[in-house]
Design a protein around this motif. Structure first.
Motif, PDB file in Angstrom:
ATOM      1  N   THR A 132      14.114   4.884  -3.044  1.00 33.61           N
ATOM      2  CA  THR A 132      13.078   4.159  -2.315  1.00 33.61           C
ATOM      3  C   THR A 132      12.688   2.927  -3.125  1.00 33.61           C
ATOM      4  O   THR A 132      12.698   2.948  -4.357  1.00 33.61           O
ATOM      5  N   VAL A 133      12.368   1.862  -2.423  1.00 30.37           N
ATOM      6  CA  VAL A 133      12.082   0.592  -3.082  1.00 30.37           C
ATOM      7  C   VAL A 133      10.586   0.320  -3.066  1.00 30.37           C
ATOM      8  O   VAL A 133       9.941   0.363  -2.008  1.00 30.37           O
ATOM      9  N   GLN A 134      10.044   0.096  -4.240  1.00 31.31           N
ATOM     10  CA  GLN A 134       8.653  -0.317  -4.381  1.00 31.31           C
ATOM     11  C   GLN A 134       8.635  -1.838  -4.577  1.00 31.31           C
ATOM     12  O   GLN A 134       9.534  -2.389  -5.217  1.00 31.31           O
ATOM     13  N   ASP A 151      19.297  -9.107  -9.778  1.00 33.42           N
ATOM     14  CA  ASP A 151      18.748 -10.118  -8.867  1.00 33.42           C
ATOM     15  C   ASP A 151      17.942  -9.482  -7.744  1.00 33.42           C
ATOM     16  O   ASP A 151      16.886  -9.965  -7.349  1.00 33.42           O
ATOM     17  N   ASP A 152      18.473  -8.376  -7.203  1.00 38.46           N
ATOM     18  CA  ASP A 152      17.816  -7.678  -6.102  1.00 38.46           C
ATOM     19  C   ASP A 152      18.410  -6.282  -6.025  1.00 38.46           C
ATOM     20  O   ASP A 152      19.173  -5.882  -6.908  1.00 38.46           O
ATOM     21  N   LEU A 153      18.075  -5.542  -4.995  1.00 37.97           N
ATOM     22  CA  LEU A 153      18.571  -4.165  -4.855  1.00 37.97           C
ATOM     23  C   LEU A 153      19.429  -3.985  -3.612  1.00 37.97           C
ATOM     24  O   LEU A 153      19.691  -2.857  -3.199  1.00 37.97           O
ATOM     25  N   ALA A 154      19.878  -5.109  -3.023  1.00 38.35           N
ATOM     26  CA  ALA A 154      20.541  -4.995  -1.720  1.00 38.35           C
ATOM     27  C   ALA A 154      21.801  -5.842  -1.547  1.00 38.35           C
ATOM     28  O   ALA A 154      22.457  -5.724  -0.518  1.00 38.35           O
ATOM     29  N   SER A 155      22.180  -6.652  -2.524  1.00 35.99           N
ATOM     30  CA  SER A 155      23.293  -7.575  -2.300  1.00 35.99           C
ATOM     31  C   SER A 155      24.572  -7.210  -3.034  1.00 35.99           C
ATOM     32  O   SER A 155      25.556  -7.937  -2.974  1.00 35.99           O
ATOM     33  N   GLY A 156      24.581  -6.076  -3.741  1.00 36.18           N
ATOM     34  CA  GLY A 156      25.768  -5.660  -4.473  1.00 36.18           C
ATOM     35  C   GLY A 156      26.528  -4.549  -3.782  1.00 36.18           C
ATOM     36  O   GLY A 156      26.239  -4.208  -2.624  1.00 36.18           O
ATOM     37  N   PRO A 193      22.474  -2.643  -5.934  1.00 35.48           N
ATOM     38  CA  PRO A 193      22.156  -3.646  -6.950  1.00 35.48           C
ATOM     39  C   PRO A 193      23.407  -4.399  -7.400  1.00 35.48           C
ATOM     40  O   PRO A 193      24.436  -3.772  -7.689  1.00 35.48           O
ATOM     41  N   PRO A 194      23.367  -5.718  -7.464  1.00 35.95           N
ATOM     42  CA  PRO A 194      24.513  -6.480  -7.966  1.00 35.95           C
ATOM     43  C   PRO A 194      24.547  -6.471  -9.495  1.00 35.95           C
ATOM     44  O   PRO A 194      23.538  -6.178 -10.150  1.00 35.95           O
ATOM     45  N   SER A 229      11.141  -6.262  -6.486  1.00 35.67           N
ATOM     46  CA  SER A 229      11.474  -4.907  -6.043  1.00 35.67           C
ATOM     47  C   SER A 229      11.801  -4.016  -7.241  1.00 35.67           C
ATOM     48  O   SER A 229      12.238  -4.484  -8.294  1.00 35.67           O
ATOM     49  N   LEU A 230      11.602  -2.726  -7.030  1.00 34.01           N
ATOM     50  CA  LEU A 230      11.809  -1.753  -8.101  1.00 34.01           C
ATOM     51  C   LEU A 230      12.292  -0.449  -7.499  1.00 34.01           C
ATOM     52  O   LEU A 230      11.796  -0.013  -6.453  1.00 34.01           O
TER      53      LEU A 230
END
Length: 204
Positions: free
Chosen positions: A35-37, A134-139, A157-158, A189-190
């Protein structure tokens, strides 16, 4: 701006309240892996330490928790001064000495088994890794299973290490020993990967 000024500026505006906010987000993310905080910019550390990774460090680290910095962070004198001033945490000489590790370049980080693993009697004496991504969705997508996850969860995560999934399987096998990971995106995001979480690639 000189190093002395950078080390003093950019800490929590409201230390107790801000630390509680960040700590609560971390605990929620540990309890429900994947889950992303999302957190506001509560800290403003010098580059290359990101705002959210800096906030996590301030919420978790103190003068009893040695922190290891990866080479990009180790090379930044202003980052070391900032962490020392705001958290009081000493710098660990090696990954194996660290209670926490801040990693600005996860793709090149030391193998997971090189960090403190804890013991059978004291599994909490292991390293918690705070990874900057960088983020949690582009890798590449990672499928998560295990305690705290109803069926499956997914993060992407990338910039993760090339053999991360295999290393993580070995980390699972060391339970109750092993490391835990906090992933911090530059977008605020975390998410967390406790050692009990199992990871598969989407192709697996």
């Amino acid at each position: 701006m000189d190093i002395a000024t950078q080390s003093i500026d950019g800490g929590f505006a409201e230390p107790v309240f801000n630390a509680q906010t960040v700590f609560r987000a971390i605990m929620d993310a540990m309890a429900r892996p994947g889950t992303v905080q999302t957190l506001p910019s509560l800290a403003h550390p010098p580059a290359p330490l990101s705002a959210i990774a800096g906030a996590v460090a301030l919420a978790l680290c103190d003068n009893d928790t040695p922190v290891w910095l990866d080479p990009p962070l180790q090379a930044a004198a202003s980052v070391k001064a900032w962490l020392g001033f705001h958290s009081g945490a000493p710098l660990a000489n090696t990954p194996a000495d660290a209670h926490f590790a801040l990693v600005a370049n996860p793709a090149e980080m030391a193998a997971l088994d090189g960090f403190a693993q804890g013991t059978q009697e004291y599994p909490d004496r292991s390293t918690t890794l705070i990874l900057l991504v960088d983020d949690l969705a582009s890798g590449p997508a990672l499928l998560l299973e295990g305690p705290g996850i109803e069926k499956t969860s997914m993060i992407a995560p990338p910039g993760m290490p090339r053999h991360f999934v295999e290393q993580w399987k070995q980390n699972n096998q060391r339970f109750p020993r092993g490391v835990d990971i906090i992933l911090t995106g530059r977008d605020g995001s975390l998410t967390c990967l406790p050692r009990t979480t199992r990871i598969k690639t989407m192709e697996a």
